[in-house]
Scaffold this active site. Structure first.
Site, PDB file in Angstrom:
ATOM      1  N   LYS A 107       0.675  -1.027  -1.040  1.00  0.00           N
ATOM      2  CA  LYS A 107      -0.290  -0.076  -0.041  1.00  0.00           C
ATOM      3  C   LYS A 107       0.802   1.191  -0.233  1.00  0.00           C
ATOM      4  O   LYS A 107       1.612   1.009   0.275  1.00  0.00           O
ATOM      5  CB  LYS A 107      -1.222   0.177   1.122  1.00  0.00           C
ATOM      6  CG  LYS A 107      -2.329   1.051   1.339  1.00  0.00           C
ATOM      7  CD  LYS A 107      -2.583   1.317   2.642  1.00  0.00           C
ATOM      8  CE  LYS A 107      -4.034   2.510   2.122  1.00  0.00           C
ATOM      9  NZ  LYS A 107      -4.880   2.190   3.792  1.00  0.00           N
ATOM     10  N   SER A 182      -9.235   2.721   2.328  1.00  0.00           N
ATOM     11  CA  SER A 182      -8.845   3.765   1.832  1.00  0.00           C
ATOM     12  C   SER A 182      -7.450   2.628   1.007  1.00  0.00           C
ATOM     13  O   SER A 182      -6.560   2.840   0.195  1.00  0.00           O
ATOM     14  CB  SER A 182      -7.892   4.480   2.654  1.00  0.00           C
ATOM     15  OG  SER A 182      -7.304   3.833   3.416  1.00  0.00           O
ATOM     16  N   SER A 206     -10.510   0.692   6.765  1.00  0.00           N
ATOM     17  CA  SER A 206      -9.485   0.776   5.296  1.00  0.00           C
ATOM     18  C   SER A 206      -8.941  -0.611   4.663  1.00  0.00           C
ATOM     19  O   SER A 206      -8.205  -0.725   3.709  1.00  0.00           O
ATOM     20  CB  SER A 206      -8.456   1.814   6.461  1.00  0.00           C
ATOM     21  OG  SER A 206      -9.355   3.689   5.001  1.00  0.00           O
TER      22      SER A 206
END
Length: 397
Positions: A107, A182, A206
């Site tokens: 990420k 996210s 997230s």
């Protein structure tokens, strides 16, 4: 007689004030300092600044960078049909290990040395960290093959999956739908079969939201189990880094690698963390396993979601699990407890302190903090006007 080393000129960390400047401050504040007091202060501050000078000369502690890599490249649209990659790279870890043969996406809120890191935002665009986050080092030590940085939402502040500042990430199951966020790129790339494992970050869903919406597996670990060292913080009491995969077994295996004490770099961790082999703890049979359905969790849910969850629970019951409904009334207040913490803490950590709260006793990353500080100073809070969480924060104008 001064040594050769002492003769070398050193750039001052802080320029001391002259006596005239001290006098001007005394006059401005009407302190009416005597000549002796002015001389004493001027001499005293020089002694104090020696400590600042020495700290400035000390070498910053750095995280290790063990494996060779190149900066990689920004993929073209034909190689990035879901907009889920921020950057592609090729970093091969150890020859052997639990993750040998696994292709892994990181990420883009997590530092990979030498590879650009944007955190989904214009605020950090152009930043290239010089260090590997702890989880990145652990992945490579375990034989993982890092193939790129997965796109995420703008500063990771979204649960939907549409506000990455380059382009929204598409849901691979249905590109007309958002992927959840996210950790949107991580989930989309897993669901599309482009990677085997991915890291995610979770403050309020997230990891779990995009895993659910894209049909993969994501886990928000127990607080402090996985070190957050080298990830961009949002709120230190809510920040989590965790594993994402296509299967529960791979997710458990990945957690084995990520979890564990970080030698104090993340002070939220207790030093006596025990990391079992999670992948070997998965039950072959469900007989006797107890599963609870939280009554309050179904309130205000769409009927099709409720029906789907209860149908899944029924299948588990048919496999021998004991499924029971329980009540936890305080669950209704969970959001109201979380909301002020994330809003006030996010403002304090991200905006006022540019990435770390004052008094943080863990690893600091000056290059990241400098980039965040410069970004906030140049774009100010207007950058966040699209984020309801910040828009509603009292005191922000």
């Amino acid at each position: 007689m001064a040594s050769e080393e002492e003769k070398l000129w050193k750039a001052p960390a802080v320029h001391p004030m002259s006596r005239e400047q001290v006098q001007a401050i005394s006059d401005q504040l009407r302190l009416e300092c005597s000549t002796e007091e002015l001389d004493t202060y001027t001499e005293s501050i020089v002694e104090v600044l020696k400590s600042y000078q020495r700290i400035n000369e000390l070498v910053e502690p750095a995280l290790p960078v063990k494996y060779p890599r190149t900066p990689g490249y920004r993929p073209q649209p034909e190689e990035n049909r879901l907009n889920a990659w921020y950057y592609r790279c090729d970093i091969k870890g150890a020859d052997k290990g639990k993750l040998a043969g696994k292709k892994i996406g990181i990420k883009d809120n997590t530092a990979v040395a030498g590879v650009p890191m944007m955190n989904g935002s214009k605020i950090m665009e152009g930043y290239v960290p010089e260090y590997d986050a702890t989880v990145v080092t652990r992945i490579l030590d375990a034989g993982g093959h890092i193939v790129g940085k997965a796109a995420c939402e703008d500063m990771c502040i979204s649960g939907g999956g549409f506000n990455n500042s380059i382009s929204p990430v598409l849901n691979p199951v249905n590109t007309e739908h958002v992927p959840g966020a996210s950790s949107s790129g991580s989930a989309a790339l897993l669901a599309a079969g482009e990677i085997d494992l991915a890291t995610g970050g979770d403050q309020g869903g997230s990891i779990r939201i995009p895993a659910c919406w894209c049909g993969v597996v994501g886990l928000k670990p127990t607080f402090g189990l996985v070190p957050y060292t080298g990830c961009v913080p949002i709120e230190m009491t809510l920040d989590h880094c965790g594993p994402m995969a296509r299967t529960v077994r791979d997710c458990a295996l990945f957690l084995e690698v990520l979890a564990g004490y970080d030698d104090g770099s993340d002070p939220r961790q207790p030093p006596n963390i025990q990391v079992p082999e999670y992948s070997k703890m998965l039950p072959e049979k469900l007989e006797g396993k107890r599963i609870a359905l939280l009554q309050e969790g179904f309130e205000n849910c769409d009927k099709d979601v409720v029906d789907m969850v209860k149908a899944a629970a029924h299948k588990l019951k048919q496999r021998g699990a004991v499924v029971s409904e329980i009540s936890l009334p305080c669950h209704k207040d969970a959001y109201h407890i979380w909301s002020p913490i994330i809003i006030e803490g996010m403002h304090q950590t991200m905006v006022k302190d540019s990435g770390h709260t004052v008094g943080w006793k863990g690893q600091h990353f000056p290059s990241m903090l400098d980039k965040l500080g410069q970004g906030y100073a140049s774009r100010h809070l207007g950058h966040f006007r699209g984020h309801p969480a910040v828009h509603d924060c009292r005191g922000i104008r």
